[in-house]
Enzyme design. Structure first.
Site, PDB file in Angstrom:
ATOM      1  CB  ALA A   1      47.485  67.697  56.809  1.00 12.86           C
ATOM      2  CG  HIS A   2      47.746  67.737  61.855  1.00 11.54           C
ATOM      3  ND1 HIS A   2      48.522  68.212  62.879  1.00 11.54           N
ATOM      4  CD2 HIS A   2      47.598  68.765  60.994  1.00 11.54           C
ATOM      5  CE1 HIS A   2      48.824  69.477  62.637  1.00 11.54           C
ATOM      6  NE2 HIS A   2      48.282  69.831  61.512  1.00 11.54           N
ATOM      7  CG  ASN A   3      43.353  66.899  63.775  1.00  5.96           C
ATOM      8  OD1 ASN A   3      44.459  67.362  64.028  1.00  5.96           O
ATOM      9  ND2 ASN A   3      42.736  66.083  64.585  1.00  5.96           N
TER      10      ASN A   3
END
Lengths: 355, 355, 355
Positions: free
Chosen positions: C241-243
């Site tokens: 997922a993001h980050n």
């Protein structure tokens, strides 16, 4: 990322907030508190970020009025009731938009398909018979739109998406790369030791403002349709089997799997990796925690879980062996036996004293 | 969906059933009992659907002889021994078939590839050196067939499928959109803190009548081949690692993952989300319930499970904490202690009475 | 597979090993001990494979010095300290390489993109504005490289990969078919019962020597970047997922999912199907066993697990019901009660004897 600039006053107006400080401060992007520089706008959402915010080099901060008063190191603010929402709105200002229009000359579009004037059809897109693509919809390269698929207005369909099974899609729907919608449901009639394929004749109906991540599989129905209502949001690598119905504004995090004919209510949240068996109903406003296995209908709103917590592997092995032993350890009966023995002991003790 | 019509008598003949009622009744599709209209055929599979069937507006019903006698509201029937199988057969009659033939002019086919006359090769398909595509096989748009891949007759390969690793595919195989077959296995030799890639030199062998869903990954073998035997059916988002072997007519539901070199027998059913570790053997006729984790070989046919049932999150948290405590609670020893204490108490009681 | 031949002496030299037997023995491939024939080289990695090795028809064996002495049936050897590593190295010798060069005339490349002279760009590849593709990098057919993506040297990007979100990729990176990198993170601000999309403005940074399997989804960051450090290896169907940030040489097996903003250290190994919640930290050198659910930070190196072991379904159902009962069975308190009762009984017994 992007070289457009906006002044503090204009950004404040966009989120219906009040600005404090230098009205014409030029800002060229959003950034996290840690990485923000003088030309960046950052947001502070709660007291726990105050230290980080004080130390931040951000040129301006989106805050609530009460947070602003605690940030003496800063002078440029946008004050709003809900900084996270204001941040969400401003991400769209700084987003690099796809500005392409028209139909790339390598796209293969069946003459019977209707493509709106303001739509964009990317390179190597293939669009079949009787398809419809609405105004301002963007179809990125290599998308396959099989016959009888209809897509509304202002949608975004990323590369390598496959739309088939006569899927019908509403407005403002976003479908991320390599997702497959309308693929054949997994339906087989077992007979004499073999699986006899049931051709899937239903479709997929997707409402407005639905968001589907990358590498998802959403199957067409067997006879009736698979349905995603308005405002449903779905993360990556999610499986939606045939004839599933998902209610408005329900969110499914990555790697969820919903088996056939299950109905999920409105405003539910399924965390990552949740699995739901087929042919059950889940009520509105249900939250299911990560990696839970849902094997029965849920009729009451609330939060539900399954699984076991993480342990170091050695104690976990001991606990796991004892989970097995539970099959032969009648726990509640044990409790009753212990209660009974306690009574016996106490009786013995009191009788003994009396003597 | 489809505007072809068939009369009741003809449809009955196709499933070797007997028709009752109006022989020339024109039917234009199959539908569920709830949504069926006068031009639709529906099926009834068990007594529990009798009320729904009575209320159905279907023009005709596929039923068993005994069900027919209980459906006084209806007059048009196809009577068969197995209505679900008859329904499965009739879905193929009403399915909209891909009627395209030949090779689209945008397909890129290596001169050494052999494409059968009656095959269809869609737009933007890329076919490499020495590939073979059999008679009546349909290759949808954007499929990539890498060098030395061979595909049998009457197969259906949907859009964006990647076939590589010199995969060999039998007849009547269906592979749904965006699946990857023959990708490199996950093989690395750890040495001095780094992972050294092991180029994968094996292939994938797929038998006849195999069905693979969308967004699956089936890796080529390291040295020997990954093998799916005849009649295997696989749902969406399934991972099959290198050198796995799956026996005939075994079914894998969505989101299963099988780690490297594991051998699964014939006629097994793995429900959704099941994970199987590498280098084990699973016997024939094994059923594994949803989301189970299989960490050891299974030598006996039967049904197997793991995981914990769903609870409301608050009691679940208490149970989960106690699962951790099990690491330090010797359950079977506890049972023995309690049995022993009981004996002691009874001995005390009887001695006491004797006094 | 491949018709190049190499003599025993040359192969020994490639792995810095010593050859024994016929120096000019022509070998045309690697094979497993079971399937190897006279023209094949096989490897033996441990004493437990000695019987299999003795029975093997392999023309030559890669072994350690001590294994060699126990293999009287064989005469041709390559002796090395680490046969598995030598085998890994030799797989590259026998691998069929993509020998294509240049840019296929069907590729669509934006004039502002920079493609190295020695790169290969396959059919129907689409490359957007300001992209960079480094020397000797191979881009297979149908890949979409969206604007501002940069790819280093000697990379391999397989068919139907989507690279977007301004992703930056180092050297010698391999990305397998149908994977999506840089897709939009799943970020929404809930407000008044609706989900308000947060446009994702961060990117993905991928170091050198990273390997990513097929059908993976790796999302761009919300503001900062998603980061995979050098030497990370990832299997198929993995969600990042993001980050998320993943440290050097960490390995993720198939079907893992890592939720947003989680940081995983160096040299970790996550087995298949592991799920990790968002916003936590995992230390270096952590191993997590298959299908575990990680809901808290891990600060110490070691091995961690969750889940329950597999049972036959009937005893599993009993154990599962008792898992539920654990919510109302205070285990540790129970232990204390039993200890206390034991003391009471013993006290009764001793008092009784004294009388």
């Amino acid at each position: 990322m992007n070289h457009r600039q906006f002044c503090l006053e204009d950004l404040a107006r966009l989120v219906q907030g009040e600005f404090f400080g230098q009205s014409d401060l030029q800002l060229e992007g959003l950034a996290s508190l840690d990485l923000a520089q003088a030309r960046h706008l950052a947001f502070v959402n709660a007291d726990k970020y105050l230290d980080q915010a004080q130390a931040s080099k951000a040129g301006a901060l989106i805050v609530t009025a009460s947070l602003k008063n605690q940030l003496s190191n800063h002078h440029n603010f946008i004050v709003v009731a809900n900084p996270y929402l204001a941040f969400a709105i401003l991400t769209h200002v700084f987003e690099k938009k796809c500005e392409q229009k028209g139909i790339e000359d390598t796209a293969q579009i069946h003459p019977s398909a209707i493509i709106a004037q303001s739509a964009y059809i990317g390179h190597y897109v293939v669009i079949g018979e009787k398809c419809i693509v609405g105004e301002q919809t963007i179809i990125q390269s290599h998308v396959k739109i099989d016959h009888d698929v209809e897509i509304g207005q202002q949608c975004f369909i990323d590369s390598h998406v496959t739309l088939t099974g006569e899927t019908k899609i509403g407005n403002r729907v976003r479908i991320h790369a390599n997702t497959v919608i309308g693929g054949e449901g997994f339906g087989f009639a077992p007979y004499q030791g073999k699986w006899h394929r049931i051709a899937q004749l239903g479709s997929v109906k997707i409402g407005h403002d639905v968001r589907i991540g990358s590498n998802c599989s959403i199957d067409r129905g067997a006879l009736d349709d698979t349905i995603l209502e308005d405002g449903v949001i779905i993360d990556n690598l999610v499986q939606i089997a045939h004839n599933v119905k998902i209610g408005t504004h329900t969110a499914l995090a990555a790697k969820c799997g919903i088996a056939g004919s299950t109905i999920i209510g409105k405003n539910c949240v399924l965390a990552g990796g949740v699995g739901v068996v087929g042919h059950i109903n889940i009520a509105d406003n249900v939250t299911i925690t990560g990696m839970s296995m849902v094997t029965k209908s849920i009729s009451e709103a609330g939060s539900y879980s399954s699984g076991t917590p993480m342990l170091e592997s050695l104690p976990w092995k001991r606990a796991a062996i004892r989970f097995k032993q539970l099959a032969d350890v009648p726990l509640t009966q044990l409790l009753k036996r212990i209660d009974h023995m306690q009574t016996q002991i106490e009786s013995l003790e009191s009788t003994f004293k009396r003597k």
